[in-house]
Scaffold this motif. Sequence first.
Motif, short mmCIF file in Angstrom:
data_model
loop_
_atom_site.label_atom_id
_atom_site.label_comp_id
_atom_site.label_asym_id
_atom_site.label_seq_id
_atom_site.Cartn_x
_atom_site.Cartn_y
_atom_site.Cartn_z
N PRO A 1 -4.62 9.62 0.15
CA PRO A 1 -3.25 9.62 -0.38
C PRO A 1 -3.14 8.97 -1.75
O PRO A 1 -2.31 9.38 -2.57
CB PRO A 1 -2.47 8.83 0.68
CG PRO A 1 -3.48 8.04 1.43
CD PRO A 1 -4.73 8.86 1.41
N LEU A 2 -3.97 7.97 -2.03
CA LEU A 2 -3.95 7.34 -3.35
C LEU A 2 -4.35 8.34 -4.43
O LEU A 2 -3.69 8.48 -5.46
CB LEU A 2 -4.89 6.14 -3.38
CG LEU A 2 -5.16 5.52 -4.76
CD1 LEU A 2 -3.89 4.94 -5.36
CD2 LEU A 2 -6.26 4.46 -4.67
N ILE A 3 -5.44 9.06 -4.20
CA ILE A 3 -5.92 10.03 -5.19
C ILE A 3 -4.93 11.17 -5.35
O ILE A 3 -4.72 11.66 -6.48
CB ILE A 3 -7.32 10.53 -4.78
CG1 ILE A 3 -8.34 9.41 -5.02
CG2 ILE A 3 -7.70 11.79 -5.55
CD1 ILE A 3 -9.73 9.70 -4.50
N ILE B 1 0.81 -1.22 0.00
CA ILE B 1 0.00 0.00 0.00
C ILE B 1 0.85 1.27 0.00
O ILE B 1 0.45 2.29 -0.55
CB ILE B 1 -0.97 0.00 1.20
CG1 ILE B 1 -2.04 1.07 1.01
CG2 ILE B 1 -0.23 0.16 2.52
CD1 ILE B 1 -3.16 1.00 2.03
N SER B 2 2.04 1.20 0.60
CA SER B 2 2.90 2.39 0.62
C SER B 2 3.29 2.81 -0.79
O SER B 2 3.51 3.99 -1.06
CB SER B 2 4.16 2.11 1.45
OG SER B 2 4.94 1.08 0.87
N THR B 3 3.36 1.85 -1.72
CA THR B 3 3.65 2.16 -3.11
C THR B 3 2.53 2.97 -3.74
O THR B 3 2.77 3.89 -4.53
CB THR B 3 3.85 0.86 -3.90
OG1 THR B 3 4.96 0.14 -3.36
CG2 THR B 3 4.10 1.13 -5.38
N LEU B 4 1.30 2.66 -3.37
CA LEU B 4 0.15 3.33 -3.96
C LEU B 4 -0.04 4.75 -3.45
O LEU B 4 -0.75 5.54 -4.05
CB LEU B 4 -1.12 2.52 -3.69
CG LEU B 4 -1.10 1.05 -4.11
CD1 LEU B 4 -2.40 0.37 -3.72
CD2 LEU B 4 -0.85 0.91 -5.60
N HIS B 5 0.61 5.07 -2.35
CA HIS B 5 0.41 6.37 -1.71
C HIS B 5 1.48 7.39 -2.06
O HIS B 5 1.44 8.52 -1.55
CB HIS B 5 0.35 6.20 -0.19
CG HIS B 5 -0.86 5.47 0.29
ND1 HIS B 5 -1.02 5.08 1.59
CD2 HIS B 5 -1.97 5.07 -0.37
CE1 HIS B 5 -2.18 4.46 1.72
NE2 HIS B 5 -2.77 4.44 0.55
N HIS B 6 2.44 7.02 -2.89
CA HIS B 6 3.55 7.92 -3.20
C HIS B 6 3.73 8.06 -4.71
O HIS B 6 3.76 7.05 -5.43
CB HIS B 6 4.85 7.43 -2.56
CG HIS B 6 4.82 7.46 -1.06
ND1 HIS B 6 4.37 6.40 -0.30
CD2 HIS B 6 5.16 8.44 -0.19
CE1 HIS B 6 4.45 6.71 0.98
NE2 HIS B 6 4.92 7.94 1.08
N ARG B 7 3.85 9.28 -5.15
CA ARG B 7 3.94 9.58 -6.58
C ARG B 7 5.04 8.80 -7.28
O ARG B 7 4.80 8.17 -8.32
CB ARG B 7 4.18 11.08 -6.75
CG ARG B 7 4.25 11.54 -8.19
CD ARG B 7 4.77 12.94 -8.33
NE ARG B 7 4.59 13.45 -9.67
CZ ARG B 7 5.33 13.12 -10.72
NH1 ARG B 7 6.32 12.26 -10.58
NH2 ARG B 7 5.06 13.64 -11.92
N GLU B 8 6.24 8.83 -6.71
CA GLU B 8 7.37 8.22 -7.39
C GLU B 8 7.28 6.69 -7.42
O GLU B 8 7.92 6.04 -8.26
CB GLU B 8 8.68 8.65 -6.72
CG GLU B 8 8.89 8.14 -5.29
CD GLU B 8 8.18 9.00 -4.25
OE1 GLU B 8 8.39 8.74 -3.05
OE2 GLU B 8 7.42 9.92 -4.63
#
Length: 255
Positions: A161-163, A52-59
């Motif tokens: 954070p995802l959006i 989930i941490s991947t989905l919450h960060h732009r990079e």
Amino acid sequence: MNSLNVHPRVAPQYDIPQNTLLSALHQQVFTGDRASLGQRLTFKPSGDMIDISTLHHREKIDPIVTAYCQSNYPKNDRRAAISMWSQWYFSLLLPDIMVLLHHGQCRLHFQSGDFALICDEKFRPNRFVLGDYPVLPTSASPCGHKAWAPYLGLIDHHLSPLITALASVSGTSPKVFWMNAAVVIAYLAKTTLSPEKGLTALIADKQRPDGNRNLLCAPYASPKQADTPCKRRICCLRYMLDNVDECSTCPLVKT
């Protein structure tokens, strides 16, 4: 994108015994004619999980949606393709997770190690992996608004954070993604989670319980005439994609 199927309406909630594991609650909720709905939530780890941490960060989410764009819509507008990725995501996640939240009256962990996404070979969202931990009842939440209480963790700790990340990598307004999610919630409010259960508040209230603006409010514009079908308030941009059916609620189509 798969269309949502109409599922039976949810029965009264369970009382959660202390230290009930999420997998046990999942088994209680998704039984009988609801069993197929819960299959998109699994507790079996996989080597191709996306935390989930991947989905919450732009990079971190950028390579995922870029691969999706290249695999599915290489010649089309990136903004529209990422909007379509989000529609896949929300239509798969929200029915299952919101039934679990409502029916189990529990709070889930939307944090690293406790929630992950698995995509298919074309990088489309396919299913979700949950961590197995003792769940807390919604009554333990500080939110005083009963209708909102089961869903605030999902909204604040995952959807928001995802959006934000999706809007950043696509160059699209966050409103597009909030409305993509709200359209699914509006469908659930009419079918699987009927209006008397309180889900309608999430798309009808102009303000959240904390007084802030509700970004999920009013996914559909009020029709100008009684016999005119409702149209989305914000276009999802799918008209910019090749070989994608026209949206029946597109606000750009004149009726």
